[in-house]
Design an enzyme around this catalytic site. Structure first.
Site, short mmCIF file in Angstrom:
data_model
loop_
_atom_site.label_atom_id
_atom_site.label_comp_id
_atom_site.label_asym_id
_atom_site.label_seq_id
_atom_site.Cartn_x
_atom_site.Cartn_y
_atom_site.Cartn_z
N THR A 113 3.22 95.46 80.31
CA THR A 113 4.18 95.73 81.38
C THR A 113 3.63 95.28 82.73
O THR A 113 4.33 94.66 83.52
CB THR A 113 4.53 97.24 81.42
OG1 THR A 113 5.07 97.61 80.15
CG2 THR A 113 5.50 97.56 82.53
N GLU A 137 -9.73 98.82 87.60
CA GLU A 137 -9.65 97.79 88.64
C GLU A 137 -8.32 97.07 88.49
O GLU A 137 -8.02 96.53 87.43
CB GLU A 137 -10.80 96.79 88.51
CG GLU A 137 -12.18 97.42 88.64
CD GLU A 137 -12.81 97.80 87.30
OE1 GLU A 137 -12.38 97.31 86.24
OE2 GLU A 137 -13.75 98.61 87.31
#
Length: 188
Positions: A113, A137
């Site tokens: 996604t 991150e």
């Protein structure tokens, strides 16, 4: 070395506290709307992003140096969403706290996604006997601002079982990120 199944993940979470808090099934719907899925999948665990973010900024003209990290390189944000500026970067952490068994190594991959929106989620491997919140991150590779949702799925952890137990684990060598909580910055 083989990948571990949903049954193994559930057992390790229940009996050994490998993942806390733990969701034994995939969650796709929140209280009032759909969410980016999280929880146990066939051969992995989809982690959630907490609501704590550190967004990189250049307002202080700091240099990003992994050996001498300047805390002026980012701004702190606690929110249900994080907007990452174009071509920028943010740190966050998982909702879940992990305790990795001695005979397991994990790799973590960003969810499709986010990847399909140009948002890359990077996580280094979780080594045998490492424990803590996972620092996430996020790289926004697009020329547009990008939104990250707290308390929803962001990445999938895959558990790889070793054929032989390691001689020295992360805990044995007193790894510098052992037991980390919150969003953890680089340590030299």
């Amino acid at each position: 070395m083989g990948i571990k199944s949903d049954r193994w993940i559930r057992k390790m979470a229940r009996e050994h506290g490998m993942i806390e808090p733990f969701e034994p099934h995939q969650v796709r719907h929140g209280d009032c709307s759909s969410v980016i899925s999280y929880g146990t999948s066939s051969y992995g665990y989809d982690v959630r992003c907490s609501n704590e973010f550190k967004i990189f900024t250049n307002i202080n003209s700091a240099i990003v140096d992994p050996k001498n990290f300047d805390q002026n390189s980012f701004v702190d944000l606690v929110s249900d969403v994080c907007i990452i500026p174009p071509n920028s970067f943010a740190l966050a952490r998982t909702v879940e706290y992990f305790r990795i068994p001695r005979d397991v190594l994990t790799i973590c991959l960003g969810k499709s996604t986010y990847a399909r929106c140009g948002i890359i989620v990077n996580v280094t491997p979780l080594e045998p006997e490492w424990e803590g919140h996972v620092t996430l991150e996020f790289s926004n590779t697009t020329p547009l601002p990008a939104k990250i949702y707290a308390n929803e799925g962001v990445a999938q952890v895959l558990f790889l079982g070793a054929d032989d137990v390691c001689e020295t684990s992360y805990r044995d060598r007193s790894g510098k990120y052992q037991g980390q909580t919150g969003v953890t910055l680089p340590k030299a």
